[in-house]
Motif scaffolding. Structure first.
Motif, PDB file in Angstrom:
ATOM      1  N   UNK A  25       0.894  -1.316  -0.018  1.00  0.00           N
ATOM      2  CA  UNK A  25       0.031   0.266  -0.045  1.00  0.00           C
ATOM      3  C   UNK A  25       1.023   1.163  -0.246  1.00  0.00           C
ATOM      4  N   UNK A  26       2.182   1.230   0.466  1.00  0.00           N
ATOM      5  CA  UNK A  26       2.969   2.240   0.529  1.00  0.00           C
ATOM      6  C   UNK A  26       4.393   1.696  -0.327  1.00  0.00           C
ATOM      7  N   UNK A  27       5.497   2.447  -0.085  1.00  0.00           N
ATOM      8  CA  UNK A  27       6.537   2.163  -0.771  1.00  0.00           C
ATOM      9  C   UNK A  27       7.515   1.172  -0.413  1.00  0.00           C
ATOM     10  N   UNK A  28       8.281   0.297  -1.034  1.00  0.00           N
ATOM     11  CA  UNK A  28       9.038  -0.531  -0.416  1.00  0.00           C
ATOM     12  C   UNK A  28      10.348   0.306   0.189  1.00  0.00           C
ATOM     13  N   UNK A  29      10.924  -0.414   1.478  1.00  0.00           N
ATOM     14  CA  UNK A  29      11.768   0.258   2.101  1.00  0.00           C
ATOM     15  C   UNK A  29      13.035   0.887   1.335  1.00  0.00           C
ATOM     16  N   UNK A  41       6.872   8.822  -4.138  1.00  0.00           N
ATOM     17  CA  UNK A  41       6.735   9.582  -5.490  1.00  0.00           C
ATOM     18  C   UNK A  41       7.852   9.262  -6.556  1.00  0.00           C
ATOM     19  N   UNK A  42       8.263   7.857  -6.458  1.00  0.00           N
ATOM     20  CA  UNK A  42       9.125   7.355  -7.321  1.00  0.00           C
ATOM     21  C   UNK A  42       8.521   7.248  -8.638  1.00  0.00           C
ATOM     22  N   UNK A  43       8.869   7.441  -9.649  1.00  0.00           N
ATOM     23  CA  UNK A  43       8.316   7.507 -11.010  1.00  0.00           C
ATOM     24  C   UNK A  43       7.767   5.975 -11.504  1.00  0.00           C
ATOM     25  N   UNK A  44       8.399   4.962 -10.836  1.00  0.00           N
ATOM     26  CA  UNK A  44       8.039   3.854 -10.983  1.00  0.00           C
ATOM     27  C   UNK A  44       7.290   2.930  -9.888  1.00  0.00           C
ATOM     28  N   UNK A  45       6.918   3.915  -8.835  1.00  0.00           N
ATOM     29  CA  UNK A  45       6.236   3.259  -7.648  1.00  0.00           C
ATOM     30  C   UNK A  45       5.241   2.176  -7.881  1.00  0.00           C
ATOM     31  N   UNK A  46       4.575   2.307  -9.095  1.00  0.00           N
ATOM     32  CA  UNK A  46       3.294   1.161  -9.347  1.00  0.00           C
ATOM     33  C   UNK A  46       4.054  -0.172  -9.507  1.00  0.00           C
ATOM     34  N   UNK A  47       5.093  -0.161  -9.954  1.00  0.00           N
ATOM     35  CA  UNK A  47       5.860  -1.410 -10.194  1.00  0.00           C
ATOM     36  C   UNK A  47       6.523  -1.832  -8.926  1.00  0.00           C
ATOM     37  N   UNK A  48       7.114  -0.978  -8.321  1.00  0.00           N
ATOM     38  CA  UNK A  48       7.924  -1.223  -7.276  1.00  0.00           C
ATOM     39  C   UNK A  48       7.254  -1.733  -6.013  1.00  0.00           C
ATOM     40  N   UNK A  49       5.798  -1.435  -5.971  1.00  0.00           N
ATOM     41  CA  UNK A  49       4.903  -1.946  -4.880  1.00  0.00           C
ATOM     42  C   UNK A  49       4.592  -3.594  -5.284  1.00  0.00           C
ATOM     43  N   UNK A  50       4.743  -3.669  -6.299  1.00  0.00           N
ATOM     44  CA  UNK A  50       4.237  -5.232  -6.477  1.00  0.00           C
ATOM     45  C   UNK A  50       5.219  -6.370  -5.900  1.00  0.00           C
ATOM     46  N   UNK A  51       4.566  -7.536  -5.756  1.00  0.00           N
ATOM     47  CA  UNK A  51       5.376  -8.525  -5.074  1.00  0.00           C
ATOM     48  C   UNK A  51       5.350  -9.827  -6.199  1.00  0.00           C
ATOM     49  N   UNK A  52       4.586  -9.486  -7.064  1.00  0.00           N
ATOM     50  CA  UNK A  52       4.573 -10.603  -8.232  1.00  0.00           C
ATOM     51  C   UNK A  52       4.973 -10.055  -9.687  1.00  0.00           C
ATOM     52  N   UNK A  53       5.764 -10.546 -10.497  1.00  0.00           N
ATOM     53  CA  UNK A  53       5.984 -10.139 -11.839  1.00  0.00           C
ATOM     54  C   UNK A  53       5.933 -11.168 -12.584  1.00  0.00           C
ATOM     55  N   UNK A  54       4.610 -11.588 -12.856  1.00  0.00           N
ATOM     56  CA  UNK A  54       4.146 -12.539 -14.017  1.00  0.00           C
ATOM     57  C   UNK A  54       3.104 -12.260 -14.889  1.00  0.00           C
ATOM     58  N   UNK A  55       3.247 -12.895 -15.901  1.00  0.00           N
ATOM     59  CA  UNK A  55       1.956 -12.782 -16.958  1.00  0.00           C
ATOM     60  C   UNK A  55       1.467 -14.087 -17.117  1.00  0.00           C
ATOM     61  N   UNK A  56       0.017 -14.128 -17.723  1.00  0.00           N
ATOM     62  CA  UNK A  56      -0.533 -15.245 -18.152  1.00  0.00           C
ATOM     63  C   UNK A  56      -1.620 -15.025 -19.205  1.00  0.00           C
ATOM     64  N   UNK A  57      -1.640 -16.107 -20.082  1.00  0.00           N
ATOM     65  CA  UNK A  57      -2.237 -16.170 -21.250  1.00  0.00           C
ATOM     66  C   UNK A  57      -3.342 -17.319 -21.281  1.00  0.00           C
ATOM     67  N   UNK A  58      -4.739 -17.174 -20.982  1.00  0.00           N
ATOM     68  CA  UNK A  58      -5.519 -18.138 -20.699  1.00  0.00           C
ATOM     69  C   UNK A  58      -5.815 -18.662 -21.984  1.00  0.00           C
ATOM     70  N   UNK A  59      -6.037 -20.384 -22.071  1.00  0.00           N
ATOM     71  CA  UNK A  59      -6.320 -20.940 -23.240  1.00  0.00           C
ATOM     72  C   UNK A  59      -7.538 -21.900 -22.874  1.00  0.00           C
ATOM     73  N   UNK A  60      -8.473 -22.129 -23.893  1.00  0.00           N
ATOM     74  CA  UNK A  60      -9.684 -23.045 -23.712  1.00  0.00           C
ATOM     75  C   UNK A  60      -9.206 -24.469 -23.970  1.00  0.00           C
ATOM     76  N   UNK A  61      -9.986 -25.379 -23.452  1.00  0.00           N
ATOM     77  CA  UNK A  61      -9.594 -26.656 -23.772  1.00  0.00           C
ATOM     78  C   UNK A  61      -9.713 -26.952 -25.265  1.00  0.00           C
ATOM     79  N   UNK A  62     -10.457 -26.390 -25.915  1.00  0.00           N
ATOM     80  CA  UNK A  62     -10.776 -26.449 -27.424  1.00  0.00           C
ATOM     81  C   UNK A  62      -9.134 -25.902 -28.154  1.00  0.00           C
ATOM     82  N   UNK A  63      -8.888 -24.987 -27.661  1.00  0.00           N
ATOM     83  CA  UNK A  63      -7.647 -24.505 -28.163  1.00  0.00           C
ATOM     84  C   UNK A  63      -6.374 -25.561 -28.040  1.00  0.00           C
TER      85      UNK A  63
END
Length: 220
Positions: free
Chosen positions: A159-163, A168-190
């Motif tokens: 909720x705040x900045x990491x230690x 007001x860091x320009x990348x505070x939105x990323x610095x606050x994250x604890x997970x850096x991963x992405x996902x692409x969902x696929x159907x059983x048909x695919x």
């Protein structure tokens, strides 16, 4: 053999999630598992052709155990409802994997670092502090956003900045994250289409700059 048989087996297992049933259907399980390992071996060869830095990962090494770890999660069923496999595994362990999840309650292809340990998270934050613009450029690329959307968010960001970082860091939105991963969902048909392996390769290629940024952050 085919993915159709894999999903049929998983649906049956989901209705009979106990050791007695698995013991009675052990041969069917091994048939499905061995076929999937062979399929992963083929994918391993194709991924090696599109990425010179790819760490060859055999299907046997990539595939995860189907048993849940009941010692730490006694509330879970005996067996998982999916087959999971992690490709591009490095020997030093400092590598965000390329993960394929095929299950009855959803299938997806993911990659990066999901809730990494403090040392790895600190390294990623250091990289963002040094050159967060590069990561944002990757994340904002139209083809990347069309494939993955936003970074995975389980609601555990700070909720705040990491230690050590200002609010007001320009990348505070990323610095606050604890997970850096992405996902692409696929159907059983695919998954059951003949071109699913080619689809995995294309998703791997689209994810590659993102994974390379993170892998460099934790190894340099």
């Amino acid at each position: 053999m085919s993915f159709h048989k894999m999903f049929s087996f998983l649906r049956a297992l989901q209705k009979n999630n106990n050791k007695d049933w698995m013991d009675e259907h052990r041969d069917e399980y091994h048939e499905v598992r061995d076929w999937y390992i062979s399929w992963l071996n083929e994918l391993d060869g194709k991924l090696g052709k599109v990425d010179p830095d790819y760490h060859s990962t055999t299907g046997k090494r990539a595939i995860n155990r189907i048993n849940n770890n009941l010692m730490f999660h006694p509330e879970k069923p005996v067996y998982k409802d999916h087959f999971g496999a992690g490709m591009d595994i490095s020997d030093n362990g400092k590598q965000g994997d390329f993960y394929i999840h095929l299950g009855t309650n959803g299938s997806f292809i993911a990659g990066g670092f999901y809730k990494p340990k403090k040392q790895i998270l600190d390294s990623i934050r250091d990289a963002i502090d040094y050159n967060g613009k590069e990561l944002k450029k990757i994340l904002n690329k139209s083809s990347f956003k069309n494939t993955f959307g936003e970074l995975i968010d389980d609601g555990d960001s700070l909720k705040t900045s990491p230690k050590g970082y200002s609010t007001d860091h320009e990348h505070i939105d990323l610095l606050r994250r604890k997970t850096f991963a992405v996902q692409h969902d696929v159907t059983q048909k695919e998954v059951m289409q003949e071109d699913f392996q080619a689809k995995c390769v294309e998703i791997y290629k689209e994810m590659l700059p993102f994974r390379k940024y993170l892998n460099k952050a934790v190894t340099v």
